[in-house]
Design a protein around this motif. Structure first.
Motif, PDB file in Angstrom:
ATOM      1  N   LYS A  25       0.850  -1.187   0.000  1.00 41.64           N
ATOM      2  CA  LYS A  25       0.000   0.000   0.000  1.00 41.64           C
ATOM      3  C   LYS A  25       0.887   1.239   0.000  1.00 41.64           C
ATOM      4  O   LYS A  25       1.932   1.271   0.656  1.00 41.64           O
ATOM      5  N   SER A  26       0.456   2.269  -0.714  1.00 39.92           N
ATOM      6  CA  SER A  26       1.210   3.520  -0.722  1.00 39.92           C
ATOM      7  C   SER A  26       0.678   4.453   0.359  1.00 39.92           C
ATOM      8  O   SER A  26      -0.439   4.265   0.872  1.00 39.92           O
ATOM      9  N   ALA A  27       1.457   5.455   0.678  1.00 42.28           N
ATOM     10  CA  ALA A  27       1.026   6.438   1.665  1.00 42.28           C
ATOM     11  C   ALA A  27      -0.268   7.121   1.231  1.00 42.28           C
ATOM     12  O   ALA A  27      -1.163   7.367   2.045  1.00 42.28           O
ATOM     13  N   ARG A  28      -0.379   7.402  -0.048  1.00 43.78           N
ATOM     14  CA  ARG A  28      -1.582   8.099  -0.544  1.00 43.78           C
ATOM     15  C   ARG A  28      -2.838   7.238  -0.450  1.00 43.78           C
ATOM     16  O   ARG A  28      -3.948   7.771  -0.431  1.00 43.78           O
ATOM     17  N   GLU A  29      -2.660   5.921  -0.381  1.00 43.62           N
ATOM     18  CA  GLU A  29      -3.803   5.030  -0.214  1.00 43.62           C
ATOM     19  C   GLU A  29      -4.237   4.916   1.238  1.00 43.62           C
ATOM     20  O   GLU A  29      -5.422   4.714   1.529  1.00 43.62           O
ATOM     21  N   VAL A  30      -3.301   5.034   2.154  1.00 44.09           N
ATOM     22  CA  VAL A  30      -3.571   4.772   3.565  1.00 44.09           C
ATOM     23  C   VAL A  30      -3.787   6.042   4.386  1.00 44.09           C
ATOM     24  O   VAL A  30      -4.718   6.120   5.209  1.00 44.09           O
ATOM     25  N   MET A  31      -2.948   7.041   4.163  1.00 39.21           N
ATOM     26  CA  MET A  31      -2.921   8.199   5.059  1.00 39.21           C
ATOM     27  C   MET A  31      -4.206   9.037   5.082  1.00 39.21           C
ATOM     28  O   MET A  31      -4.639   9.467   6.156  1.00 39.21           O
ATOM     29  N   PRO A  32      -4.852   9.319   3.947  1.00 34.40           N
ATOM     30  CA  PRO A  32      -6.047  10.165   4.014  1.00 34.40           C
ATOM     31  C   PRO A  32      -7.123   9.640   4.963  1.00 34.40           C
ATOM     32  O   PRO A  32      -7.768  10.413   5.683  1.00 34.40           O
ATOM     33  N   GLY A  33      -7.323   8.319   4.999  1.00 34.38           N
ATOM     34  CA  GLY A  33      -8.322   7.739   5.887  1.00 34.38           C
ATOM     35  C   GLY A  33      -7.993   7.918   7.348  1.00 34.38           C
ATOM     36  O   GLY A  33      -8.893   7.937   8.199  1.00 34.38           O
ATOM     37  N   LEU A  34      -6.723   8.039   7.675  1.00 32.74           N
ATOM     38  CA  LEU A  34      -6.294   8.274   9.051  1.00 32.74           C
ATOM     39  C   LEU A  34      -6.322   9.762   9.389  1.00 32.74           C
ATOM     40  O   LEU A  34      -6.761  10.165  10.467  1.00 32.74           O
ATOM     41  N   VAL A  35      -5.872  10.577   8.448  1.00 33.39           N
ATOM     42  CA  VAL A  35      -5.769  12.014   8.676  1.00 33.39           C
ATOM     43  C   VAL A  35      -7.142  12.660   8.855  1.00 33.39           C
ATOM     44  O   VAL A  35      -7.280  13.668   9.546  1.00 33.39           O
ATOM     45  N   GLU A  36      -8.173  12.051   8.283  1.00 35.52           N
ATOM     46  CA  GLU A  36      -9.508  12.656   8.396  1.00 35.52           C
ATOM     47  C   GLU A  36     -10.011  12.680   9.843  1.00 35.52           C
ATOM     48  O   GLU A  36     -10.951  13.401  10.155  1.00 35.52           O
ATOM     49  N   GLY A  37      -9.367  11.933  10.728  1.00 31.50           N
ATOM     50  CA  GLY A  37      -9.735  11.954  12.137  1.00 31.50           C
ATOM     51  C   GLY A  37      -8.890  12.887  12.978  1.00 31.50           C
ATOM     52  O   GLY A  37      -8.931  12.831  14.213  1.00 31.50           O
TER      53      GLY A  37
END
Length: 344
Positions: A177-189
């Motif tokens: 998984k790339s950062a762009r795939e994973v990080m947005p879902g975490l950052v939204e919190g």
């Protein structure tokens, strides 16, 4: 009193003495370090109750790490035990035009094998009002990313302020998984987001305009657009902070920061750091100073930002990952005293 919880991996740090290269030394300096642990140590120095959460094996190296953190005032009682090894990173400190180099050896570490349900977040977050994580943790493994998500969700449900340092590390994202795939879902919190121009681009696909960090000069105004884009994409976010590092050489950096609260862009004074001792952990010391500043100064965003920049400026003078400075020392520099005269 405010209580902060941080979650991530702490590693054994093995660094070459002085400015030696890996191929020319037969000894390595042994310390510990890791993004979220570094933030925790800074906060403990400033008198903030702080708990560091990770997973460590049952061995003497891990025990020494926990003992050191305890001695620095960081609560370790919520650390999960298990797994076979701690992660390691090797550091070769650069000089002048030769950049520093980091080699990671953290595959199959205890934290990389952490699973949802291993940590009791209800217990961890008792009496806490701030939770901090970094983009390093979800880069380590898919399961670590899942536990990070678990923690953010629990913190959101409890109304706890959540902060992140985007901390993009290209050498870590290797599990498919790339950062762009994973990080947005975490950052939204998250309520508070820290990062530089590379972090925002690689983790969130958000780019500032007209910035060349290799020139040795960074224009703070160029970061207003990226801050606005982050807030638009992540409406929960209340503050976006950017560290401004101009790399003149490996030993000489300019250092400042900006904070955007949705209506105003605050800029901190710039420091000219001409003789860097150790820049590893500089961003973590900024985050630790920022959390302290936001808790102490509350509505005074300028003072909170100034504290973070001054604290991290001082970290560049200290060997090791941890920023071992006091509030009084940071406030002295904030007040304009950068003379370095002997205190006696």
């Amino acid at each position: 009193m405010n209580k902060v919880v941080t979650f991530g991996e702490v590693m054994t740090r093995l660094s070459t003495p002085g400015y030696s290269r890996f191929g020319q030394t037969n000894s390595l300096d042994f310390t510990f370090g890791g993004g979220e642990a570094n933030v925790a140590v800074s906060l403990a120095n400033y008198g903030i109750p702080v708990s560091f959460v990770t997973r460590l094996p049952e061995n003497d190296i891990a025990q020494a790490c926990m003992k050191e953190l305890d001695g620095l005032g960081v609560c370790t009682k919520h650390i999960a035990r298990g797994g076979e090894r701690m992660g390691i990173y090797f550091l070769e400190t650069g000089a002048v035009a030769r950049a520093s180099k980091v080699i990671y050896d953290r595959a199959h570490s205890a934290l990389s094998q952490v699973e949802p349900g291993m940590i009791d977040w209800d217990e961890v977050f008792k009496d806490a009002n701030w939770f901090h994580w970094t983009g390093i943790t979800p880069a380590v493994s898919a399961s670590a990313a899942a536990v990070c998500q678990e923690a953010i969700h629990a913190a959101n449900e409890k109304g706890i302020t959540v902060s992140t340092d985007l901390n993009y590390r290209k050498n870590l994202w290797k599990y498919g998984k790339s950062a762009r795939e994973v990080m947005p879902g975490l950052v939204e919190g998250c309520d508070v987001i820290l990062g530089n121009e590379e972090d925002a681009a690689m983790a969130l696909d958000i780019h500032p305009d007209g910035v060349d960090v290799t020139s040795g000069h960074v224009d703070a105004e160029a970061y207003l657009s990226v801050s606005q884009k982050i807030m638009k994409q992540f409406p929960r976010c209340k503050k976006v902070i950017t560290t401004l590092r101009g790399s003149v050489s490996a030993n000489h950096n300019t250092w400042s920061g900006v904070l955007y609260d949705g209506s105003k862009l605050y800029k901190a004074p710039a420091y000219d750091i001409t003789h860097i001792v150790d820049r590893v952990g500089g961003g973590d010391s900024f985050m630790g100073g920022l959390i302290y500043g936001l808790l102490r100064y509350e509505k005074d965003m300028q003072s909170a930002l100034n504290f973070a920049v001054a604290a991290s400026c001082l970290k560049h003078t200290i060997f090791g990952d941890y920023n071992r400075v006091s509030v009084a020392e940071v406030e002295k520099l904030m007040g304009g005293d950068a003379s370095g005269r002997v205190s006696r």
